[in-house]
Design a protein around this motif. Structure first.
Motif, PDB file in Angstrom:
ATOM      1  N   UNK A  91      92.144  34.474 -36.898  1.00  0.00           N
ATOM      2  CA  UNK A  91      93.010  33.713 -37.791  1.00  0.00           C
ATOM      3  C   UNK A  91      93.218  32.291 -37.294  1.00  0.00           C
ATOM      4  N   UNK A  92      94.166  31.629 -37.887  1.00  0.00           N
ATOM      5  CA  UNK A  92      94.472  30.231 -37.582  1.00  0.00           C
ATOM      6  C   UNK A  92      95.069  30.079 -36.182  1.00  0.00           C
ATOM      7  N   UNK A  93      94.536  29.137 -35.428  1.00  0.00           N
ATOM      8  CA  UNK A  93      95.007  28.867 -34.067  1.00  0.00           C
ATOM      9  C   UNK A  93      96.281  28.033 -34.135  1.00  0.00           C
ATOM     10  N   UNK A  94      97.268  28.434 -33.349  1.00  0.00           N
ATOM     11  CA  UNK A  94      98.515  27.674 -33.213  1.00  0.00           C
ATOM     12  C   UNK A  94      98.572  27.142 -31.788  1.00  0.00           C
ATOM     13  N   UNK A  95      98.511  25.844 -31.644  1.00  0.00           N
ATOM     14  CA  UNK A  95      98.545  25.235 -30.307  1.00  0.00           C
ATOM     15  C   UNK A  95      99.991  24.896 -29.937  1.00  0.00           C
ATOM     16  N   UNK A  96     100.402  25.332 -28.761  1.00  0.00           N
ATOM     17  CA  UNK A  96     101.741  25.096 -28.241  1.00  0.00           C
ATOM     18  C   UNK A  96     101.635  24.398 -26.888  1.00  0.00           C
ATOM     19  N   UNK A  97     102.767  24.002 -26.357  1.00  0.00           N
ATOM     20  CA  UNK A  97     102.794  23.275 -25.099  1.00  0.00           C
ATOM     21  C   UNK A  97     102.261  24.110 -23.929  1.00  0.00           C
ATOM     22  N   UNK A  98     102.738  25.343 -23.775  1.00  0.00           N
ATOM     23  CA  UNK A  98     102.345  26.169 -22.636  1.00  0.00           C
ATOM     24  C   UNK A  98     101.244  27.166 -22.956  1.00  0.00           C
ATOM     25  N   UNK A  99     101.040  27.480 -24.211  1.00  0.00           N
ATOM     26  CA  UNK A  99      99.995  28.422 -24.605  1.00  0.00           C
ATOM     27  C   UNK A  99      99.640  28.198 -26.060  1.00  0.00           C
ATOM     28  N   UNK A 121      93.712  27.813 -19.578  1.00  0.00           N
ATOM     29  CA  UNK A 121      92.443  28.102 -20.250  1.00  0.00           C
ATOM     30  C   UNK A 121      92.227  27.225 -21.482  1.00  0.00           C
ATOM     31  N   UNK A 122      93.058  26.222 -21.689  1.00  0.00           N
ATOM     32  CA  UNK A 122      93.009  25.430 -22.918  1.00  0.00           C
ATOM     33  C   UNK A 122      91.658  24.749 -23.142  1.00  0.00           C
ATOM     34  N   UNK A 123      91.078  24.170 -22.100  1.00  0.00           N
ATOM     35  CA  UNK A 123      89.799  23.460 -22.239  1.00  0.00           C
ATOM     36  C   UNK A 123      88.699  24.427 -22.695  1.00  0.00           C
ATOM     37  N   UNK A 125      89.114  27.341 -24.168  1.00  0.00           N
ATOM     38  CA  UNK A 125      89.445  27.854 -25.499  1.00  0.00           C
ATOM     39  C   UNK A 125      89.095  26.826 -26.580  1.00  0.00           C
ATOM     40  N   UNK A 126      89.345  25.553 -26.310  1.00  0.00           N
ATOM     41  CA  UNK A 126      88.986  24.496 -27.269  1.00  0.00           C
ATOM     42  C   UNK A 126      87.474  24.471 -27.503  1.00  0.00           C
ATOM     43  N   UNK A 127      86.705  24.630 -26.445  1.00  0.00           N
ATOM     44  CA  UNK A 127      85.244  24.684 -26.564  1.00  0.00           C
ATOM     45  C   UNK A 127      84.818  25.894 -27.407  1.00  0.00           C
ATOM     46  N   UNK A 128      85.451  27.040 -27.173  1.00  0.00           N
ATOM     47  CA  UNK A 128      85.161  28.262 -27.909  1.00  0.00           C
ATOM     48  C   UNK A 128      85.429  28.083 -29.407  1.00  0.00           C
ATOM     49  N   UNK A 129      86.598  27.552 -29.744  1.00  0.00           N
ATOM     50  CA  UNK A 129      86.940  27.389 -31.169  1.00  0.00           C
ATOM     51  C   UNK A 129      86.056  26.339 -31.837  1.00  0.00           C
ATOM     52  N   UNK A 130      85.698  25.288 -31.118  1.00  0.00           N
ATOM     53  CA  UNK A 130      84.808  24.268 -31.687  1.00  0.00           C
ATOM     54  C   UNK A 130      83.431  24.869 -31.979  1.00  0.00           C
ATOM     55  N   UNK A 131      82.932  25.696 -31.065  1.00  0.00           N
ATOM     56  CA  UNK A 131      81.633  26.358 -31.275  1.00  0.00           C
ATOM     57  C   UNK A 131      81.685  27.306 -32.472  1.00  0.00           C
ATOM     58  N   UNK A 132      82.785  28.048 -32.618  1.00  0.00           N
ATOM     59  CA  UNK A 132      82.920  28.948 -33.768  1.00  0.00           C
ATOM     60  C   UNK A 132      82.992  28.157 -35.073  1.00  0.00           C
ATOM     61  N   UNK A 133      83.709  27.032 -35.051  1.00  0.00           N
ATOM     62  CA  UNK A 133      83.802  26.191 -36.246  1.00  0.00           C
ATOM     63  C   UNK A 133      82.430  25.653 -36.651  1.00  0.00           C
ATOM     64  N   UNK A 134      81.623  25.246 -35.681  1.00  0.00           N
ATOM     65  CA  UNK A 134      80.276  24.752 -35.968  1.00  0.00           C
ATOM     66  C   UNK A 134      79.409  25.852 -36.576  1.00  0.00           C
ATOM     67  N   UNK A 135      79.525  27.051 -36.017  1.00  0.00           N
ATOM     68  CA  UNK A 135      78.742  28.181 -36.524  1.00  0.00           C
ATOM     69  C   UNK A 135      79.163  28.529 -37.955  1.00  0.00           C
ATOM     70  N   UNK A 136      80.475  28.489 -38.216  1.00  0.00           N
ATOM     71  CA  UNK A 136      80.967  28.792 -39.558  1.00  0.00           C
ATOM     72  C   UNK A 136      80.514  27.729 -40.567  1.00  0.00           C
TER      73      UNK A 136
END
Length: 139
Positions: A91-99, A121-123, A125-136
Motif C-alpha cells: 500500500x501507500x508509504x507513509x514517511x515519518x520522522x523516526x520510521x 533503513x530509510x536509504x 527502503x527509499x531505493x526499494x520503493x523507487x525500484x518498485x515504482x519503476x517496475x510498475x
C-alpha cells in the motif's frame, strides 16, 4: 553474528545468494510488524515480528530476523513474492520522522499488515520503493 548494519546486510545477501546464485540481491532493509512503533522505539515491543526484506531483480524475500545477544542475522525464509506481486500487495508509504510505514497484504491475513521501517533503513527502503515504482511504470 552481525552487530553492524553493513555486516548484517552482507549476511542477508549471502543467504539470498545461496537460495539462487543467478538472482543477486539489489536492496536489503529491515521491517518490524507492530501497531505501535513508539512502544517499539522505547523497547516495549520486543516481541514484534521482524524481517529482513531483500529485493532481487526477480523477487522480494522476507527472512525472519534471528537475534542473539546484541546481533541480528537472517533466519528462515517466511515469504517470497515476484516483484509485480509485491507491488500489488504493498500500500501507500507513509514517511515519518523516526520510521516509515506501509500496509502489506500478507498471505493468510484478512487485513493488510502494517510494516514499519526504522530511520536507520530509510536509504535502503527509499531505493526499494523507487525500484518498485519503476517496475510498475514499465507495466
Amino acid at each position: 553474528m552481525a552487530v553492524r548494519k553493513d555486516a548484517t546486510i552482507k549476511q542477508v545477501e549471502q543467504t539470498v545468494l545461496e537460495m539462487d546464485p543467478t538472482d543477486p540481491p539489489l536492496t536489503v532493509f529491515g521491517v518490524f510488524l507492530d501497531d505501535s512503533p513508539w512502544l517499539s522505539c522505547l523497547g516495549g515491543g520486543l516481541d514484534a515480528d521482524t524481517y529482513f526484506v531483500t529485493a532481487t531483480a526477480r523477487s522480494v524475500h522476507f527472512h525472519q530476523v534471528k537475534t542473539r545477544g546484541i546481533g541480528q542475522r537472517p533466519g528462515d525464509l517466511v515469504y517470497s513474492f515476484d516483484r509485480d506481486e509485491t507491488a500489488r500487495r504493498m500500500g501507500t508509504v507513509r514517511r515519518r520522522l523516526l520510521w516509515s510505514s506501509f500496509p502489506f497484504a500478507l498471505p493468510g491475513h484478512d487485513e493488510p499488515t502494517r510494516m514499519n521501517v526504522r530511520l536507520a533503513w530509510r536509504k535502503e527502503f527509499a531505493r526499494f520503493t523507487a525500484d518498485l515504482d519503476k517496475a510498475a511504470a514499465r507495466r
